[in-house]
Design a protein around this motif. Structure first.
Motif, PDB file in Angstrom:
ATOM      1  N   SER A  83     -17.333  18.477  46.187  1.00  0.00           N
ATOM      2  CA  SER A  83     -17.079  17.574  47.303  1.00  0.00           C
ATOM      3  C   SER A  83     -15.623  17.141  47.241  1.00  0.00           C
ATOM      4  O   SER A  83     -14.977  17.221  46.190  1.00  0.00           O
ATOM      5  CB  SER A  83     -17.988  16.353  47.219  1.00  0.00           C
ATOM      6  N   LYS A  84     -15.120  16.675  48.356  1.00  0.00           N
ATOM      7  CA  LYS A  84     -13.731  16.214  48.395  1.00  0.00           C
ATOM      8  C   LYS A  84     -13.515  15.078  47.401  1.00  0.00           C
ATOM      9  O   LYS A  84     -12.520  15.048  46.687  1.00  0.00           O
ATOM     10  CB  LYS A  84     -13.366  15.781  49.816  1.00  0.00           C
ATOM     11  N   GLU A  85     -14.464  14.166  47.329  1.00  0.00           N
ATOM     12  CA  GLU A  85     -14.330  13.024  46.417  1.00  0.00           C
ATOM     13  C   GLU A  85     -14.341  13.471  44.958  1.00  0.00           C
ATOM     14  O   GLU A  85     -13.575  12.976  44.138  1.00  0.00           O
ATOM     15  CB  GLU A  85     -15.423  11.986  46.677  1.00  0.00           C
ATOM     16  N   GLU A  86     -15.229  14.412  44.626  1.00  0.00           N
ATOM     17  CA  GLU A  86     -15.291  14.914  43.248  1.00  0.00           C
ATOM     18  C   GLU A  86     -13.987  15.622  42.874  1.00  0.00           C
ATOM     19  O   GLU A  86     -13.447  15.433  41.785  1.00  0.00           O
ATOM     20  CB  GLU A  86     -16.469  15.870  43.095  1.00  0.00           C
ATOM     21  N   LEU A  87     -13.471  16.397  43.795  1.00  0.00           N
ATOM     22  CA  LEU A  87     -12.216  17.090  43.545  1.00  0.00           C
ATOM     23  C   LEU A  87     -11.069  16.105  43.353  1.00  0.00           C
ATOM     24  O   LEU A  87     -10.254  16.253  42.434  1.00  0.00           O
ATOM     25  CB  LEU A  87     -11.917  18.043  44.701  1.00  0.00           C
ATOM     26  N   LYS A  88     -11.005  15.075  44.179  1.00  0.00           N
ATOM     27  CA  LYS A  88      -9.968  14.053  44.034  1.00  0.00           C
ATOM     28  C   LYS A  88     -10.070  13.362  42.677  1.00  0.00           C
ATOM     29  O   LYS A  88      -9.055  13.139  42.005  1.00  0.00           O
ATOM     30  CB  LYS A  88     -10.083  13.004  45.144  1.00  0.00           C
ATOM     31  N   GLN A  89     -11.289  13.024  42.264  1.00  0.00           N
ATOM     32  CA  GLN A  89     -11.480  12.367  40.965  1.00  0.00           C
ATOM     33  C   GLN A  89     -10.991  13.254  39.827  1.00  0.00           C
ATOM     34  O   GLN A  89     -10.326  12.776  38.908  1.00  0.00           O
ATOM     35  CB  GLN A  89     -12.949  12.004  40.758  1.00  0.00           C
ATOM     36  N   LYS A  90     -11.322  14.539  39.888  1.00  0.00           N
ATOM     37  CA  LYS A  90     -10.893  15.464  38.830  1.00  0.00           C
ATOM     38  C   LYS A  90      -9.368  15.599  38.814  1.00  0.00           C
ATOM     39  O   LYS A  90      -8.753  15.643  37.755  1.00  0.00           O
ATOM     40  CB  LYS A  90     -11.565  16.827  38.999  1.00  0.00           C
ATOM     41  N   LEU A  91      -8.768  15.678  39.995  1.00  0.00           N
ATOM     42  CA  LEU A  91      -7.309  15.769  40.058  1.00  0.00           C
ATOM     43  C   LEU A  91      -6.655  14.509  39.496  1.00  0.00           C
ATOM     44  O   LEU A  91      -5.694  14.588  38.717  1.00  0.00           O
ATOM     45  CB  LEU A  91      -6.851  15.990  41.499  1.00  0.00           C
ATOM     46  N   HIS A  92      -7.175  13.348  39.868  1.00  0.00           N
ATOM     47  CA  HIS A  92      -6.632  12.091  39.344  1.00  0.00           C
ATOM     48  C   HIS A  92      -6.737  12.055  37.816  1.00  0.00           C
ATOM     49  O   HIS A  92      -5.790  11.665  37.129  1.00  0.00           O
ATOM     50  CB  HIS A  92      -7.357  10.877  39.949  1.00  0.00           C
ATOM     51  N   ARG A  93      -7.889  12.462  37.294  1.00  0.00           N
ATOM     52  CA  ARG A  93      -8.095  12.484  35.847  1.00  0.00           C
ATOM     53  C   ARG A  93      -7.094  13.417  35.158  1.00  0.00           C
ATOM     54  O   ARG A  93      -6.502  13.058  34.144  1.00  0.00           O
ATOM     55  CB  ARG A  93      -9.531  12.908  35.544  1.00  0.00           C
ATOM     56  N   LEU A  94      -6.910  14.606  35.728  1.00  0.00           N
ATOM     57  CA  LEU A  94      -5.955  15.554  35.146  1.00  0.00           C
ATOM     58  C   LEU A  94      -4.537  14.990  35.145  1.00  0.00           C
ATOM     59  O   LEU A  94      -3.811  15.099  34.159  1.00  0.00           O
ATOM     60  CB  LEU A  94      -5.973  16.881  35.922  1.00  0.00           C
ATOM     61  N   ILE A  95      -4.155  14.389  36.252  1.00  0.00           N
ATOM     62  CA  ILE A  95      -2.808  13.820  36.353  1.00  0.00           C
ATOM     63  C   ILE A  95      -2.645  12.679  35.356  1.00  0.00           C
ATOM     64  O   ILE A  95      -1.618  12.566  34.679  1.00  0.00           O
ATOM     65  CB  ILE A  95      -2.523  13.355  37.798  1.00  0.00           C
ATOM     66  N   ASP A  96      -3.670  11.829  35.250  1.00  0.00           N
ATOM     67  CA  ASP A  96      -3.594  10.706  34.310  1.00  0.00           C
ATOM     68  C   ASP A  96      -3.438  11.179  32.868  1.00  0.00           C
ATOM     69  O   ASP A  96      -2.807  10.502  32.049  1.00  0.00           O
ATOM     70  CB  ASP A  96      -4.837   9.819  34.428  1.00  0.00           C
ATOM     71  N   GLU A  97      -3.976  12.335  32.549  1.00  0.00           N
ATOM     72  CA  GLU A  97      -3.907  12.856  31.176  1.00  0.00           C
ATOM     73  C   GLU A  97      -2.605  13.601  30.894  1.00  0.00           C
ATOM     74  O   GLU A  97      -2.299  13.876  29.734  1.00  0.00           O
ATOM     75  CB  GLU A  97      -5.101  13.777  30.914  1.00  0.00           C
ATOM     76  N   MET A  98      -1.834  13.933  31.921  1.00  0.00           N
ATOM     77  CA  MET A  98      -0.594  14.694  31.732  1.00  0.00           C
ATOM     78  C   MET A  98       0.509  13.798  31.199  1.00  0.00           C
ATOM     79  O   MET A  98       0.702  12.682  31.674  1.00  0.00           O
ATOM     80  CB  MET A  98      -0.146  15.337  33.051  1.00  0.00           C
ATOM     81  N   GLU A  99       1.229  14.289  30.201  1.00  0.00           N
ATOM     82  CA  GLU A  99       2.336  13.540  29.613  1.00  0.00           C
ATOM     83  C   GLU A  99       3.686  14.196  29.912  1.00  0.00           C
ATOM     84  O   GLU A  99       4.714  13.556  29.784  1.00  0.00           O
ATOM     85  CB  GLU A  99       2.152  13.424  28.093  1.00  0.00           C
ATOM     86  N   ASP A 100       3.676  15.463  30.300  1.00  0.00           N
ATOM     87  CA  ASP A 100       4.909  16.215  30.533  1.00  0.00           C
ATOM     88  C   ASP A 100       5.541  15.778  31.863  1.00  0.00           C
ATOM     89  O   ASP A 100       5.020  16.079  32.943  1.00  0.00           O
ATOM     90  CB  ASP A 100       4.591  17.706  30.547  1.00  0.00           C
ATOM     91  N   GLU A 101       6.660  15.058  31.780  1.00  0.00           N
ATOM     92  CA  GLU A 101       7.295  14.526  32.989  1.00  0.00           C
ATOM     93  C   GLU A 101       7.771  15.644  33.916  1.00  0.00           C
ATOM     94  O   GLU A 101       7.660  15.544  35.135  1.00  0.00           O
ATOM     95  CB  GLU A 101       8.477  13.627  32.610  1.00  0.00           C
ATOM     96  N   GLN A 102       8.282  16.725  33.333  1.00  0.00           N
ATOM     97  CA  GLN A 102       8.745  17.849  34.157  1.00  0.00           C
ATOM     98  C   GLN A 102       7.567  18.471  34.919  1.00  0.00           C
ATOM     99  O   GLN A 102       7.678  18.768  36.107  1.00  0.00           O
ATOM    100  CB  GLN A 102       9.435  18.900  33.292  1.00  0.00           C
ATOM    101  N   ALA A 103       6.443  18.625  34.248  1.00  0.00           N
ATOM    102  CA  ALA A 103       5.260  19.182  34.904  1.00  0.00           C
ATOM    103  C   ALA A 103       4.768  18.249  36.004  1.00  0.00           C
ATOM    104  O   ALA A 103       4.372  18.700  37.080  1.00  0.00           O
ATOM    105  CB  ALA A 103       4.152  19.430  33.882  1.00  0.00           C
ATOM    106  N   LEU A 104       4.817  16.947  35.744  1.00  0.00           N
ATOM    107  CA  LEU A 104       4.410  15.983  36.768  1.00  0.00           C
ATOM    108  C   LEU A 104       5.323  16.048  37.985  1.00  0.00           C
ATOM    109  O   LEU A 104       4.860  15.983  39.121  1.00  0.00           O
ATOM    110  CB  LEU A 104       4.399  14.568  36.189  1.00  0.00           C
TER     111      LEU A 104
END
Length: 111
Positions: free
Chosen positions: A33-54
């Motif tokens: 679902s769109k909401e599930e996909l958004k949640q997963k994307l938010h979680r992935l972004i929150d876990e990223m530490e690499d500023e260049q990748a962000l």
């Protein structure tokens, strides 16, 4: 039209983009679902530490958002064709650029 070329499966490209480079996980995400996909994307972004990748992710998201207007202009028939092309890739019904160029060169040599 070259009758030999009619028998070849369609080359899976759209507006210069080769579907050979698409990760098949992309297709699987379409079932979330769109909401599930958004949640997963938010979680992935929150876990990223690499500023260049962000930064790269941000730039890609902005580019995608600004080009989304083009996607809205596609007809249902065009979307169906894109989905069929992606299925062809999954089935391995593709040609390399070299194979296509060889075919066209043979065709040009007969003209």
């Amino acid at each position: 039209m070259d009758k030999g070329f009619q028998n070849l499966p369609r080359i899976s490209t759209w507006q210069g983009f080769s579907f050979n480079s698409i990760n098949t996980n992309f297709i699987q995400t379409n079932f979330m679902s769109k909401e599930e996909l958004k949640q997963k994307l938010h979680r992935l972004i929150d876990e990223m530490e690499d500023e260049q990748a962000l930064n790269m992710l941000y730039e890609d998201a902005v580019d995608f958002k600004t080009s989304a207007d083009v996607d809205d202009e596609l007809t249902d028939e065009q979307w169906t064709e894109i989905q069929e092309a992606m299925k062809e890739v999954e089935r391995g019904e593709t040609y390399t650029l070299e194979q296509v160029m060889q075919h066209y060169q043979k065709w040009l040599d007969t003209k």
